[in-house]
Write an enzyme that holds these catalytic residues in place. Structure first.
Site, short mmCIF file in Angstrom:
data_model
loop_
_atom_site.label_atom_id
_atom_site.label_comp_id
_atom_site.label_asym_id
_atom_site.label_seq_id
_atom_site.Cartn_x
_atom_site.Cartn_y
_atom_site.Cartn_z
N GLU A 155 49.87 44.30 38.93
CA GLU A 155 50.67 43.08 38.71
C GLU A 155 49.85 42.22 37.75
O GLU A 155 48.91 41.55 38.17
CB GLU A 155 50.91 42.34 40.03
CG GLU A 155 51.76 43.08 41.04
CD GLU A 155 53.23 43.09 40.68
OE1 GLU A 155 53.64 42.40 39.72
OE2 GLU A 155 53.99 43.83 41.34
N SER A 191 44.53 39.68 35.56
CA SER A 191 44.79 39.69 34.12
C SER A 191 45.01 41.11 33.60
O SER A 191 44.53 42.08 34.19
CB SER A 191 43.61 39.05 33.39
OG SER A 191 42.45 39.82 33.64
N ASN A 221 45.05 32.33 41.81
CA ASN A 221 46.15 31.36 41.66
C ASN A 221 47.11 31.33 42.84
O ASN A 221 47.76 30.33 43.09
CB ASN A 221 46.88 31.55 40.32
CG ASN A 221 47.57 32.87 40.19
OD1 ASN A 221 47.28 33.81 40.93
ND2 ASN A 221 48.49 32.97 39.25
P1 NAP Z 1 41.27 38.22 36.69
O1 NAP Z 1 40.13 37.60 36.00
O2 NAP Z 1 41.80 39.48 36.15
O3 NAP Z 1 40.81 38.41 38.21
C1 NAP Z 1 41.65 38.94 39.19
C2 NAP Z 1 40.79 39.59 40.26
O4 NAP Z 1 40.08 40.68 39.67
C3 NAP Z 1 39.73 38.67 40.86
O5 NAP Z 1 39.53 39.00 42.20
C4 NAP Z 1 38.51 39.03 40.04
O6 NAP Z 1 37.29 38.75 40.69
C5 NAP Z 1 38.70 40.52 39.91
N1 NAP Z 1 37.95 41.11 38.81
C6 NAP Z 1 37.63 40.59 37.62
N2 NAP Z 1 36.89 41.47 36.89
C7 NAP Z 1 36.75 42.58 37.66
C8 NAP Z 1 36.10 43.82 37.51
N3 NAP Z 1 35.42 44.12 36.41
N4 NAP Z 1 36.17 44.72 38.51
C9 NAP Z 1 36.85 44.43 39.64
N5 NAP Z 1 37.48 43.26 39.86
C10 NAP Z 1 37.44 42.35 38.88
O7 NAP Z 1 42.50 37.24 36.80
P2 NAP Z 1 42.52 35.75 37.35
O8 NAP Z 1 42.03 34.86 36.29
O9 NAP Z 1 41.85 35.68 38.69
O10 NAP Z 1 44.06 35.55 37.63
C11 NAP Z 1 44.95 35.15 36.66
C12 NAP Z 1 45.69 36.34 36.09
O11 NAP Z 1 46.42 36.97 37.14
C13 NAP Z 1 46.72 35.94 35.07
O12 NAP Z 1 46.71 36.83 34.01
C14 NAP Z 1 48.03 36.03 35.86
O13 NAP Z 1 49.16 36.22 35.04
C15 NAP Z 1 47.76 37.20 36.73
N6 NAP Z 1 48.66 37.20 37.88
C16 NAP Z 1 49.66 38.14 37.91
C17 NAP Z 1 50.55 38.14 38.97
C18 NAP Z 1 51.68 39.14 39.03
O14 NAP Z 1 52.28 39.28 40.10
N7 NAP Z 1 51.99 39.85 37.95
C19 NAP Z 1 50.42 37.20 40.00
C20 NAP Z 1 49.39 36.27 39.93
C21 NAP Z 1 48.51 36.30 38.85
P3 NAP Z 1 36.52 37.36 40.37
O15 NAP Z 1 37.40 36.29 40.83
O16 NAP Z 1 35.29 37.49 41.16
O17 NAP Z 1 36.28 37.32 38.89
#
Ligand code: NAP
Length: 483
Positions: A254, A233, A155
């Site tokens: 985060e 997430s 994002n």
């Molecule tokens: P996500 O599915 O958790 O993915 C985040 C990152 O983790 C991606 O690079 C993803 O790779 C990787 N990932 C997923 N499964 C993994 C695993 N089993 N092992 C290692 N890496 C893994 O989250 P998203 O959908 O990309 O992002 C949205 C989320 O991020 C929301 O919950 C949002 O609130 C959160 N967010 C938080 C902040 C903050 O500062 N608190 C800022 C921005 C976003 P792939 O893309 O290859 O699946």
């Protein structure tokens, strides 16, 4: 894609200062029209180990550079990013979908972390502590933690990377970055500019993959990685935290949010509407600090919803590359389905659609407002991650604080009101890491961004941001020893 500097459009991964390809690739799609933008290497454990080894090798020298040398490089890197901001924004909009104005804002925000931490690098001060023993002197040193793994979401494909690498590099750490599979091109463009800035080989590495599992396992279990910084997430954050336990790594998480936005009856309603729109509809509702639950006090409820509807009706959906667009597509079809299911289920339980309430075309979801929402509905418990504003009516201050805090998340919260004693009371009572008062925009490089509860821990940006990338060591010297 039309770029002033085509070299920024990299489609190979960056490991140990080399651009590496692979026979296996995956497609990066433009969410606006689903066209294939590029094919990038689908890497796995083997290349991750190579990247970690390169970072470990580079750490030996990088950690011994002077803080001024690191500061100068970071500053140069920030300047290069700003010099190429138009191209970087274009790449970002094409692979992520957000309006170009927002992409430019993200690039500037991203560069600001490199600038900020270039200024913090020479100020990683230690301490001298008065000892309780007459002959002892105690010195506190801050030293870089070592090789850092940075896993980032789609994002904010640029700023979520710079927010991690800026303090890491400033502290003297080296980094292996695993960007989201949907947005690797922004990450590779950042690697290209790091190379141009002159960072030594292996200091910064980017590995790309279609499936994150194998890379994630290596990054969280390899003992050479001493720190994981993850943005994404809560579910994945918990998994990575468990995986890191085996080698007891330092971690920053985060994670997701469920931001309340409270409008008290003494609020300036037009400004509260502005704040609510800024915090909800930016990036089509796909930010971790987006308003997820809008609470409006009953005496101003109808007026507020009327004003909100008027303003949200004027938001234009469209290609992010068109200047006038306010709302771009969601990241993929699954995201559209999830948002739609949350809205449908709320409506089935008695919520009313004030505006929108359905997908539009392709990956677009109409800017939506739903009213008569109650705290028992699924939509108030999940991160919506779409342009949908659920509005909840409340009576008293204590009641709304309880409702706002009644979530496992604790990232951002917002409220509008004028009563000064209530401003202090409510700001202190909200269980969130970030509280916006009379503003819907809270991100700033100088402020400590981060959540509590299941939104994670660790702070990014600010004078606190470096702490996650240093180990504190104390040296105790017996000044009377005869050795
Ligand atoms: P996500 O599915 O958790 O993915 C985040 C990152 O983790 C991606 O690079 C993803 O790779 C990787 N990932 C997923 N499964 C993994 C695993 N089993 N092992 C290692 N890496 C893994 O989250 P998203 O959908 O990309 O992002 C949205 C989320 O991020 C929301 O919950 C949002 O609130 C959160 N967010 C938080 C902040 C903050 O500062 N608190 C800022 C921005 C976003 P792939 O893309 O290859 O699946």
């Amino acid at each position: 894609m039309e770029l002033n500097n085509k070299d920024l459009f990299c489609t190979k991964a960056y490991v140990g200062g080399e651009w590496i390809g692979s026979d296996n690739t995956f497609n990066v799609l433009n969410p606006y029209d689903q066209t294939v933008l590029a094919q990038v290497p689908d890497l796995g454990r083997k290349e991750t180990v190579l990247a970690i080894d390169a970072a470990q090798k580079a750490f030996k020298e990088w950690s011994h550079t002077t803080s001024r040398e690191r500061a100068n490089l970071l500053r140069k890197y920030a300047d290069l990013i700003l010099e190429h901001q138009q191209d970087l924004a274009r790449i970002l909009t094409c692979e992520q979908g957000k309006p170009i104005r927002e992409s430019l804002g993200e690039i500037k925000y991203g560069a600001a972390f490199l600038q900020w931490f270039s200024e913090e690098a020479p100020r990683i001060y230690g301490d001298i502590i008065p000892s309780s023993k007459e002959d002892h002197r105690i010195f506190v040193l801050k030293q870089p933690v070592g090789v850092v793994a940075a896993i980032t979401p789609w994002n904010f494909p640029n700023a979520m990377i710079t927010r991690k690498i800026a303090p890491a590099l400033a502290a003297g750490c080296t980094v292996v970055i695993k960007p989201a599979q949907d947005t690797p091109i922004s990450a590779l463009a950042l690697a290209k500019l790091a190379e141009l800035a002159g960072f030594p080989k292996g200091v910064l590495n980017v590995i790309t993959a279609e499936s994150p599992v194998e890379i994630g396992e290596e990054l969280t279990t390899n003992p050479k990685i001493r720190k994981l910084s993850f943005t994404g997430s809560t579910a994945v954050g918990k998994l990575l935290m468990r995986q890191c336990a085996g080698t007891v790594k330092k971690i920053s998480l985060e994670l997701g949010g469920n931001a309340p936005f409270i409008v008290f009856d003494d609020a300036d309603l037009p400004s509260a509407v502005d704040g609510a729109i800024a915090s909800k509809y930016r990036n089509a509702g796909q930010t971790c600090i987006c308003t997820n639950r809008l609470f409006v006090q009953e005496t101003v409820y109808d007026d507020f919803v009327t004003l909100l509807k008027e303003r949200v009706s004027s938001l234009a959906m469209g290609s992010g590359l068109v200047e006038e667009s306010n709302i771009g597509p969601l990241i993929n079809a699954q995201a559209v389905r999830k948002v739609d299911q949350l809205v449908d289920s709320a409506v089935q339980q008695g919520a009313e659609v004030v505006l929108g309430g359905e997908p539009s075309h392709d990956l677009f979801y109409k800017p939506t407002i739903i009213s008569n929402v109650t705290s028992t509905m699924e939509i108030t418990k999940n991160e919506i991650f779409g342009p949908v504003m659920p509005v909840i009516k409340f009576g008293q201050e204590q009641e709304v604080i309880e409702m706002a805090n009644s979530t496992n998340y604790g990232l951002a919260a917002y409220f509008y009101g004028r009563d000064i004693s209530r401003i202090w009371r409510v700001a202190e009572a909200l269980d969130f890491g970030i509280v916006g008062v009379n503003t819907g925009l809270v991100s700033a490089v100088e402020a400590p961004f981060g959540g509590i509860k299941e939104s994670g821990f660790g702070k990014e940006g600010s004078k606190y941001g470096i702490d996650d990338y240093v180990n504190i060591k104390y040296v105790c010297v017996d000044v009377n020893s005869n050795i």
